[in-house]
Design a protein around this motif. Structure first.
Motif, PDB file in Angstrom:
ATOM      1  N   ALA A   1       0.825  -1.208   0.000  1.00 47.04           N
ATOM      2  CA  ALA A   1       0.000   0.000   0.000  1.00 47.04           C
ATOM      3  C   ALA A   1       0.858   1.256   0.000  1.00 47.04           C
ATOM      4  CB  ALA A   1      -0.926  -0.008   1.217  1.00 47.04           C
ATOM      5  N   ALA A   2       1.958   1.224   0.749  1.00 43.53           N
ATOM      6  CA  ALA A   2       2.808   2.403   0.869  1.00 43.53           C
ATOM      7  C   ALA A   2       3.536   2.730  -0.427  1.00 43.53           C
ATOM      8  CB  ALA A   2       3.820   2.195   1.994  1.00 43.53           C
ATOM      9  N   VAL A   3       4.134   1.731  -1.043  1.00 49.25           N
ATOM     10  CA  VAL A   3       4.991   2.005  -2.190  1.00 49.25           C
ATOM     11  C   VAL A   3       4.202   2.349  -3.446  1.00 49.25           C
ATOM     12  CG1 VAL A   3       5.203  -0.348  -3.117  1.00 49.25           C
ATOM     13  CG2 VAL A   3       7.166   1.213  -3.229  1.00 49.25           C
ATOM     14  N   TYR A   4       2.938   1.881  -3.546  1.00 52.82           N
ATOM     15  CA  TYR A   4       2.129   2.149  -4.727  1.00 52.82           C
ATOM     16  C   TYR A   4       0.908   3.027  -4.443  1.00 52.82           C
ATOM     17  CZ  TYR A   4       4.751  -1.331  -7.403  1.00 52.82           C
ATOM     18  OH  TYR A   4       5.747  -2.019  -8.053  1.00 52.82           O
ATOM     19  N   ASN A   5       0.757   3.484  -3.191  1.00 51.35           N
ATOM     20  CA  ASN A   5      -0.386   4.318  -2.828  1.00 51.35           C
ATOM     21  C   ASN A   5      -1.703   3.607  -3.144  1.00 51.35           C
ATOM     22  OD1 ASN A   5      -1.802   6.536  -1.854  1.00 51.35           O
ATOM     23  ND2 ASN A   5      -1.702   7.648  -3.797  1.00 51.35           N
ATOM     24  N   VAL A   6      -1.809   2.360  -2.665  1.00 46.81           N
ATOM     25  CA  VAL A   6      -2.999   1.545  -2.912  1.00 46.81           C
ATOM     26  C   VAL A   6      -3.510   0.978  -1.592  1.00 46.81           C
ATOM     27  CG1 VAL A   6      -2.529   0.976  -5.322  1.00 46.81           C
ATOM     28  CG2 VAL A   6      -1.464  -0.395  -3.528  1.00 46.81           C
ATOM     29  N   PRO A   7      -4.110   1.798  -0.732  1.00 46.46           N
ATOM     30  CA  PRO A   7      -4.535   1.312   0.582  1.00 46.46           C
ATOM     31  C   PRO A   7      -5.532   0.168   0.521  1.00 46.46           C
ATOM     32  CG  PRO A   7      -5.451   3.497   0.100  1.00 46.46           C
ATOM     33  CD  PRO A   7      -4.406   3.229  -0.920  1.00 46.46           C
ATOM     34  N   LEU A   8      -6.509   0.255  -0.374  1.00 52.43           N
ATOM     35  CA  LEU A   8      -7.478  -0.833  -0.480  1.00 52.43           C
ATOM     36  C   LEU A   8      -6.830  -2.069  -1.090  1.00 52.43           C
ATOM     37  CD1 LEU A   8     -10.323  -1.862  -0.103  1.00 52.43           C
ATOM     38  CD2 LEU A   8     -10.937  -0.855  -2.322  1.00 52.43           C
ATOM     39  N   GLY A   9      -6.001  -1.879  -2.098  1.00 55.15           N
ATOM     40  CA  GLY A   9      -5.315  -3.005  -2.720  1.00 55.15           C
ATOM     41  C   GLY A   9      -4.419  -3.737  -1.741  1.00 55.15           C
ATOM     42  N   GLY A  10      -3.713  -2.998  -0.872  1.00 57.59           N
ATOM     43  CA  GLY A  10      -2.868  -3.643   0.124  1.00 57.59           C
ATOM     44  C   GLY A  10      -3.667  -4.485   1.088  1.00 57.59           C
ATOM     45  N   ALA A  11      -4.818  -3.957   1.520  1.00 60.93           N
ATOM     46  CA  ALA A  11      -5.658  -4.704   2.455  1.00 60.93           C
ATOM     47  C   ALA A  11      -6.244  -5.950   1.805  1.00 60.93           C
ATOM     48  CB  ALA A  11      -6.775  -3.798   2.973  1.00 60.93           C
ATOM     49  N   VAL A  12      -6.742  -5.814   0.590  1.00 59.27           N
ATOM     50  CA  VAL A  12      -7.341  -6.963  -0.099  1.00 59.27           C
ATOM     51  C   VAL A  12      -6.278  -8.017  -0.400  1.00 59.27           C
ATOM     52  CG1 VAL A  12      -8.571  -7.704  -2.180  1.00 59.27           C
ATOM     53  CG2 VAL A  12      -9.214  -5.579  -1.047  1.00 59.27           C
ATOM     54  N   PHE A  13      -5.056  -7.593  -0.678  1.00 59.14           N
ATOM     55  CA  PHE A  13      -3.959  -8.531  -0.903  1.00 59.14           C
ATOM     56  C   PHE A  13      -3.760  -9.427   0.324  1.00 59.14           C
ATOM     57  CE2 PHE A  13       0.603  -9.560  -0.618  1.00 59.14           C
ATOM     58  CZ  PHE A  13       0.787 -10.209  -1.824  1.00 59.14           C
ATOM     59  N   VAL A  14      -3.822  -8.833   1.501  1.00 59.09           N
ATOM     60  CA  VAL A  14      -3.701  -9.608   2.734  1.00 59.09           C
ATOM     61  C   VAL A  14      -4.838 -10.610   2.851  1.00 59.09           C
ATOM     62  CG1 VAL A  14      -3.727  -9.478   5.257  1.00 59.09           C
ATOM     63  CG2 VAL A  14      -2.476  -7.765   3.932  1.00 59.09           C
ATOM     64  N   LEU A  15      -6.058 -10.149   2.602  1.00 55.22           N
ATOM     65  CA  LEU A  15      -7.241 -10.969   2.825  1.00 55.22           C
ATOM     66  C   LEU A  15      -7.369 -12.097   1.803  1.00 55.22           C
ATOM     67  CD1 LEU A  15      -9.702  -8.022   3.535  1.00 55.22           C
ATOM     68  CD2 LEU A  15      -8.599  -9.488   5.220  1.00 55.22           C
ATOM     69  N   GLU A  16      -7.164 -11.770   0.525  1.00 56.23           N
ATOM     70  CA  GLU A  16      -7.368 -12.767  -0.526  1.00 56.23           C
ATOM     71  C   GLU A  16      -6.156 -13.657  -0.744  1.00 56.23           C
ATOM     72  OE1 GLU A  16      -8.681 -12.968  -5.245  1.00 56.23           O
ATOM     73  OE2 GLU A  16      -7.502 -11.265  -4.512  1.00 56.23           O
ATOM     74  N   VAL A  17      -4.971 -13.058  -0.766  1.00 56.85           N
ATOM     75  CA  VAL A  17      -3.783 -13.776  -1.213  1.00 56.85           C
ATOM     76  C   VAL A  17      -3.023 -14.424  -0.063  1.00 56.85           C
ATOM     77  CG1 VAL A  17      -1.582 -13.554  -2.413  1.00 56.85           C
ATOM     78  CG2 VAL A  17      -3.563 -12.258  -3.206  1.00 56.85           C
ATOM     79  N   LEU A  18      -2.751 -13.664   0.986  1.00 58.77           N
ATOM     80  CA  LEU A  18      -1.872 -14.166   2.036  1.00 58.77           C
ATOM     81  C   LEU A  18      -2.587 -15.020   3.077  1.00 58.77           C
ATOM     82  CD1 LEU A  18       0.432 -11.069   2.659  1.00 58.77           C
ATOM     83  CD2 LEU A  18       0.851 -13.069   1.229  1.00 58.77           C
ATOM     84  N   LEU A  19      -3.786 -14.611   3.479  1.00 57.21           N
ATOM     85  CA  LEU A  19      -4.470 -15.332   4.553  1.00 57.21           C
ATOM     86  C   LEU A  19      -5.730 -16.058   4.094  1.00 57.21           C
ATOM     87  CD1 LEU A  19      -4.041 -12.756   7.467  1.00 57.21           C
ATOM     88  CD2 LEU A  19      -2.705 -14.815   6.990  1.00 57.21           C
ATOM     89  N   GLY A  20      -6.292 -15.682   2.964  1.00 54.78           N
ATOM     90  CA  GLY A  20      -7.436 -16.410   2.426  1.00 54.78           C
ATOM     91  C   GLY A  20      -8.686 -16.326   3.262  1.00 54.78           C
ATOM     92  N   THR A  21      -8.891 -15.222   3.953  1.00 55.84           N
ATOM     93  CA  THR A  21     -10.092 -15.047   4.759  1.00 55.84           C
ATOM     94  C   THR A  21     -10.450 -13.575   4.848  1.00 55.84           C
ATOM     95  OG1 THR A  21     -11.083 -15.338   6.952  1.00 55.84           O
ATOM     96  CG2 THR A  21      -8.724 -14.957   6.869  1.00 55.84           C
ATOM     97  N   PHE A  22     -11.740 -13.298   4.969  1.00 52.50           N
ATOM     98  CA  PHE A  22     -12.221 -11.934   5.136  1.00 52.50           C
ATOM     99  C   PHE A  22     -12.848 -11.756   6.526  1.00 52.50           C
ATOM    100  CE2 PHE A  22     -11.610 -12.172   0.667  1.00 52.50           C
ATOM    101  CZ  PHE A  22     -11.437 -10.877   0.203  1.00 52.50           C
ATOM    102  N   GLY A  23     -12.433 -12.593   7.476  1.00 53.23           N
ATOM    103  CA  GLY A  23     -12.956 -12.500   8.828  1.00 53.23           C
ATOM    104  C   GLY A  23     -12.573 -11.197   9.502  1.00 53.23           C
ATOM    105  N   TRP A  24     -13.360 -10.796  10.491  1.00 49.28           N
ATOM    106  CA  TRP A  24     -13.146  -9.512  11.151  1.00 49.28           C
ATOM    107  C   TRP A  24     -11.784  -9.423  11.820  1.00 49.28           C
ATOM    108  CZ3 TRP A  24     -15.833  -5.375  10.168  1.00 49.28           C
ATOM    109  CH2 TRP A  24     -17.154  -5.492   9.736  1.00 49.28           C
ATOM    110  N   SER A  25     -11.306 -10.526  12.372  1.00 49.74           N
ATOM    111  CA  SER A  25     -10.029 -10.493  13.080  1.00 49.74           C
ATOM    112  C   SER A  25      -8.868 -10.190  12.145  1.00 49.74           C
ATOM    113  CB  SER A  25      -9.776 -11.833  13.779  1.00 49.74           C
ATOM    114  OG  SER A  25      -9.706 -12.893  12.827  1.00 49.74           O
ATOM    115  N   VAL A  26      -9.068 -10.400  10.854  1.00 50.61           N
ATOM    116  CA  VAL A  26      -8.053 -10.085   9.850  1.00 50.61           C
ATOM    117  C   VAL A  26      -8.400  -8.797   9.114  1.00 50.61           C
ATOM    118  CG1 VAL A  26      -6.905 -10.902   7.760  1.00 50.61           C
ATOM    119  CG2 VAL A  26      -7.527 -12.530   9.559  1.00 50.61           C
ATOM    120  N   LEU A  27      -9.680  -8.607   8.828  1.00 53.91           N
ATOM    121  CA  LEU A  27     -10.123  -7.452   8.048  1.00 53.91           C
ATOM    122  C   LEU A  27      -9.728  -6.132   8.698  1.00 53.91           C
ATOM    123  CD1 LEU A  27     -11.766  -6.228   5.711  1.00 53.91           C
ATOM    124  CD2 LEU A  27     -13.814  -6.472   7.136  1.00 53.91           C
TER     125      LEU A  27
END
Length: 443
Positions: free
Chosen positions: A178-204
């Motif tokens: 998110a920092a290097v490309y100025n993509v705050p939503l993209g950085g968050a979705v990358f975590v949820l979809e790619v790295l952890l595979g969950t959209f649960g509140w504890s991760v979201l």
């Protein structure tokens, strides 16, 4: 302080788990933002010195392509030769004398999700320096590694559980992106979809907070810029039908690209051959750059030209073939870096070719519109992250939301074709979950 019911000895209360997680979340976002900002400024500064273009254009969208194009052909060749020396000697020394590297993916699977701070930092700096000098690989892995290493260290200091530490390590990676490309939503979705595979509140919640904080912090030094400047484009029937027809083509080519780069990485040496192959590889790229300066860097230059409609079909095809070749050869020689922006550029170049041929039959759509759709489809398939790719494409380019329709058509077709190739092509193995970041099946 409190008193135990069976003992008069005072007992100290444990710190609040919620407060510990909240503190690590905020500090991870802050640290990843500062790290991403400093890495980006370092990259732009090295580019300025290496190619001698105006420092006033350090953070402008097209400055690197303009700078390398204005530099003499001999200077390009010399800088790429220097890049080969830095890459070869740097990574050889790191592998020989540094602590073993731990990828983000390995850290997320570990019972002790830690990454060695010094080795990880050197690894990240080598990526930034070589990309600044002209390596065709992406720069996005470096800030992700810095963010993850910092998050792991903070998590241990705060006494977080293994599960909490894994979440924070993943959030550190998303915050760096998110920092290097100025993509705050993209950085968050990358975590949820790619790295952890969950959209649960504890991760979201921590994913959104860390990426947002990191992006805001990085803007202090980099400005509120987006990656690609795109002209005004409109949606029409020609583009929509093209996205349906050509989506599978992007998926098939993406599968082949993934297989090529995966095998190139797997064959990369870590012994004395690394400096030799690296020098030869980047010297060859320098010779090509004497005639094609668009080849240098992580692919942002040719992608920008594709979005602007500044490429002919023949030039786009030439750049696509050469960029795929030098990306694979750089990985084979032992250089490191990401494949996010290179994949995005490959999709844009392929779209210019396919779109240009399409307009001979059904005119009406602009080259830039083809490029945006194709770049997203290729990125989604090659990195197996459809939601993240769509979000990144909109944050990268700021195109109108009406382009969501052809983009989704193309992404869907690309994913189906990619999975079909992975399943049915002889001797191929599915590479689901492979993201081209620091090694085979590593993030």
């Amino acid at each position: 302080m409190s008193v135990n019911a069976t003992s008069p000895v005072p007992v100290r209360r444990a710190h609040s788990p919620f407060m510990a997680v909240a503190a690590v979340t905020l500090l991870t976002g802050l640290g990843a933002g500062i790290g991403g900002m400093l890495l980006a400024l370092l990259l732009h500064g090295i580019q300025h010195v290496a190619y001698g273009y105006s420092v006033s254009h350090v953070v402008s969208a097209a400055s690197f392509l303009d700078g390398v194009s204005d530099a003499s052909p001999q200077r390009r060749a010399m800088v790429l030769t220097l890049c080969g020396l830095v890459a070869g000697l740097g990574w050889w020394a790191l592998y020989r004398y540094g602590r073993p590297l731990v990828s983000i993916r390995a850290a997320l699977k570990s019972d002790d999700p830690q990454m060695p701070l010094m080795s990880t930092t050197i690894h990240a700096l080598l990526q930034i320096v070589t990309v600044a000098l002209g390596s065709p690989l992406g720069r996005e892995v470096a800030p992700r590694e810095i963010g993850s290493a910092l998050a792991g260290w903070l998590s241990r200091r705060a006494g977080l559980s293994v599960a909490q530490s894994r979440i924070m390590v993943a959030c550190g990676a998303g915050a760096g992106l998110a920092a290097v490309y100025n993509v705050p939503l993209g950085g968050a979705v990358f975590v949820l979809e790619v790295l952890l595979g969950t959209f649960g509140w504890s991760v979201l919640v921590p994913a959104v907070v860390t990426s947002t904080v990191a992006a805001l912090v990085a803007r202090l030094g980099l400005g509120n810029e987006f990656q690609y400047l795109t002209p005004a484009m409109t949606l029409n029937a020609s583009l929509t039908v093209w996205s349906i027809v050509c989506g599978p083509v992007f998926g098939a080519v993406a599968w082949w690209f993934v297989e090529l780069t995966k095998r190139s990485r797997a064959a990369a040496p870590k012994d004395w051959r690394l400096p030799v192959l690296s020098l030869l590889n980047f010297a060859m790229i320098g010779m090509l750059a004497m005639y094609f300066p668009q080849l240098l860097g992580n692919g942002k230059g040719p992608a920008s030209l594709a979005f602007d409609g500044g490429l002919s079909i023949s030039l786009a095809a030439t750049l696509l073939v050469l960029r795929v070749a030098i990306t694979a050869s750089s990985l084979r020689a032992g250089a490191e870096g990401g494949l996010l922006t290179p994949g995005f550029a490959n999709g844009a170049l392929l779209a210019i070719v396919l779109g240009g041929l399409w307009t001979l039959v059904w005119p009406g759509a602009s080259p830039g519109a083809f490029a945006v759709v194709g770049a997203t489809a290729f990125l989604a398939a090659s990195m197996q992250m459809p939601i993240t790719a769509v979000v990144l494409a909109f944050e990268f380019t700021r195109v109108s939301q009406e382009f969501l329709i052809p983009i989704l058509f193309a992404v869907g077709g690309a994913l189906l074709a990619f999975q079909a190739c992975a399943k049915w092509v002889p001797a191929a193995k599915p590479v689901r979950g492979w993201f081209g970041c620091g090694g085979v099946n590593k993030v």
